[in-house]
Design a protein around this motif. Structure first.
Motif, mmCIF file in Angstrom:
data_model
loop_
_atom_site.group_PDB
_atom_site.id
_atom_site.type_symbol
_atom_site.label_atom_id
_atom_site.label_comp_id
_atom_site.label_asym_id
_atom_site.label_seq_id
_atom_site.Cartn_x
_atom_site.Cartn_y
_atom_site.Cartn_z
ATOM 1 N N PHE A 60 0.834 -1.168 0.028
ATOM 2 C CA PHE A 60 0.159 -0.093 -0.027
ATOM 3 C C PHE A 60 0.961 1.130 -0.159
ATOM 4 N N THR A 395 -6.554 -1.691 2.481
ATOM 5 C CA THR A 395 -5.631 -0.524 2.075
ATOM 6 C C THR A 395 -5.780 -0.264 0.389
ATOM 7 N N MET A 396 -5.926 -1.479 -0.246
ATOM 8 C CA MET A 396 -5.790 -1.649 -1.526
ATOM 9 C C MET A 396 -7.115 -1.679 -2.484
ATOM 10 N N SER A 423 -6.371 1.955 -5.242
ATOM 11 C CA SER A 423 -5.965 1.769 -3.849
ATOM 12 C C SER A 423 -6.616 3.049 -3.007
#
Length: 526
Positions: A60, A395-396, A423
């Motif tokens: 990330f 996070t992604m 992202s």
């Protein structure tokens, strides 16, 4: 010696041929992706740079830093493109988008698909219709008492750890267990959030009252399919399995081969233990259903429809849905509850405003905040959302594959069968959307401005495949955070202490040792 030289020569020739193949594919540029800058110089040629940062738990950050250097469109692999502009959100994740789930899900899927990894849109719609009632806001009312009960058990444990102001034990006394004689005055908040979330979701999902919070541990004893009893750690099994999978899961062509080559690694044993735990709890819940027990839990909606007609799901599908529920239903909530307390302690002005809001509606005689009194508090919700903006559990976001005919994303034509994603971590730090994106400012979510920002809030993804469990986690986070902030004073080990983050499939905070004291309501009244 000659044989060894021959083998070395063949290996070298094979590697050279592989390099030439990657160079040829790049120069041929059949998909026209060469115009996009690579995350690293090697990224347009091979997935190895992406796999490397993934294996290090910092994918990330690497993608975010690449967008900071190179702009809103970055090529993170030979066939994978990342976007950081909000315009791309609708193109990739919006309702009606023709994209499908990335082949990454084929690698990690079991024999039966669950709601999160099913690729077929019709099958996904079928599953979502079945589970929608269970995850609805109205459905939460029947499970509120479980969250209340588990929060009460959590508060009791924190109460036991409280100390007088003059007592100063060493912070090194904090252990992975909760022995009051060793940890008096300090808690590992991360550990307790894990235990809370696991305890709550097992009871909500399967009526499995494990009393993890009372025991102070998330170890469980299960029986494997061959009748052997084993004791395993819930979190250790889940996280250990994810850590080994993350190293290869994004390599679509090599995942299964690498899994066989690394079968000796203990991470795969953790993965098997987690699967065994899921099957054990699924089997026990099914036995109770077959005996005629009428239970009000998540699994009731899997067994039969609202008219009482059996859904006739096979055991594999029941276990698959249990797996994602026990995984996402515990991990993301625990992560969010850990992070939000960290951000509040790092920002005392925000903490003071939140406490003022809570003091106006809560009673010192109530150890747990009633949901109906805190569920609509604007600053409480803003504190939660701002924490999940800065440190989203996922996070992604979910990678997607463009349809065979291709797709326009942000005005760029992306050919068919190309991986695309936005992202969450990067979008949430876009200064065009969020003013002072690195600052913790709950106020940004209040009023009309906050409503406008919600379209860019990707913590629960977006579109038809957005997280179906958001209502449950908001209820848990709201009750727990309100109860803890109202009842206790917390302090960090030091003002410059930092909560580290490591990414697997979710982004997990490190251990979080903090000092805990009960608030002195008598002096506050005076």
């Amino acid at each position: 010696m000659l044989a060894l030289i021959s083998v070395i020569g063949l290996v070298a020739l094979g590697l050279f041929s592989l390099v030439l193949q990657h160079v040829y594919v790049y120069l041929r540029d059949a998909k026209g992706l060469r115009k996009f800058p690579g995350m690293t110089p090697l990224a347009p040629f091979t997935n190895i740079p992406y796999l490397r940062v993934t294996g290090q738990g910092r994918r990330f950050k690497a993608v975010y830093e690449a967008h900071q250097r190179l702009g809103p469109v970055v090529r993170v692999g030979p066939n994978s493109v990342s976007f950081s502009d909000p315009v791309a959100i609708k193109d990739v994740y919006g309702h009606g988008s023709p994209v499908t789930k990335d082949t990454f899900y084929d690698n990690v899927a079991g024999s039966h698909r669950h709601l999160a990894d099913v690729s077929d849109k019709h099958d996904h719609s079928r599953k979502r219709r079945v589970l929608a009632a269970a995850y609805s806001q109205a459905g939460l009312e029947s499970w509120e008492h479980i969250v209340f009960s588990r929060t009460r058990a959590l508060v009791d444990q924190y109460d036991k750890q409280c100390i007088s102001p003059e007592y100063h034990p060493s912070p090194h006394a904090i252990q992975s267990t909760s022995d009051p004689n060793k940890t008096k005055g300090y808690i590992n908040h991360r550990q307790w959030m894990n235990i809370f979330a696991e305890d709550a979701i097992c009871q909500i999902g399967m009526s499995a009252d494990l009393h993890m919070l009372e025991k102070g541990t998330d170890t469980v004893t299960i029986e494997t399919h061959n009748g052997k009893k084993i004791t395993i750690g819930y979190r250790a099994s889940l996280w250990g399995g994810h850590k080994i999978q993350r190293n290869f899961a994004w390599s679509h062509d090599w995942y299964k081969r690498m899994a066989k080559l690394t079968s000796w690694h203990p991470g795969w044993a953790h993965n098997k233990n987690y699967d065994a735990m899921v099957y054990y709890f699924t089997r026990k819940r099914l036995e109770r259903y077959n005996k005629g027990e009428k239970l009000d839990d998540f699994f009731t909606y899997l067994f039969e429809d609202k008219y009482g007609n059996p859904n006739m799901y096979p055991m594999g599908e029941l276990a698959a849905e249990a797996s994602i529920m026990m995984n996402a239903g515990s991990d993301t909530t625990a992560i969010a509850l850990t992070n939000v307390l960290y951000w509040l302690l790092k920002n005392p002005d925000a903490l003071a405003k939140l406490r003022e809001e809570l003091d106006a509606v809560l009673d010192p005689d109530e150890p747990v905040a009633p949901f109906d009194r805190v569920k609509h508090l604007p600053y409480l919700r803003a504190c939660l959302d701002e924490s999940m903006r800065l440190t989203p559990p996922n996070t992604m976001n979910i990678p997607r594959i463009t349809p065979p005919q291709g797709l326009s994303v942000m005005g760029h034509w992306i050919p068919g069968r190309t991986t695309v994603h936005c992202s969450t971590y990067t979008i949430h730090r876009n200064p065009k959307i969020f003013i002072e994106p690195l600052a913790y400012k709950p106020e940004r979510w209040l009023g009309d401005e906050g409503k406008d920002l919600q379209q860019h809030f990707l913590t629960f993804s977006a579109g038809a495949r957005g997280c179906i469990g958001r209502n449950i986690t908001y209820m848990e986070q709201t009750i727990v955070l309100a109860s803890l902030i109202f009842r206790f004073n917390f302090s960090l080990m030091s003002d410059d202490w930092v909560l580290e983050q490591e990414e697997s499939f979710t982004c997990s905070p490190s251990d979080f040792p903090i000092r805990v004291r009960r608030r002195d309501f008598e002096n506050l009244k005076a």
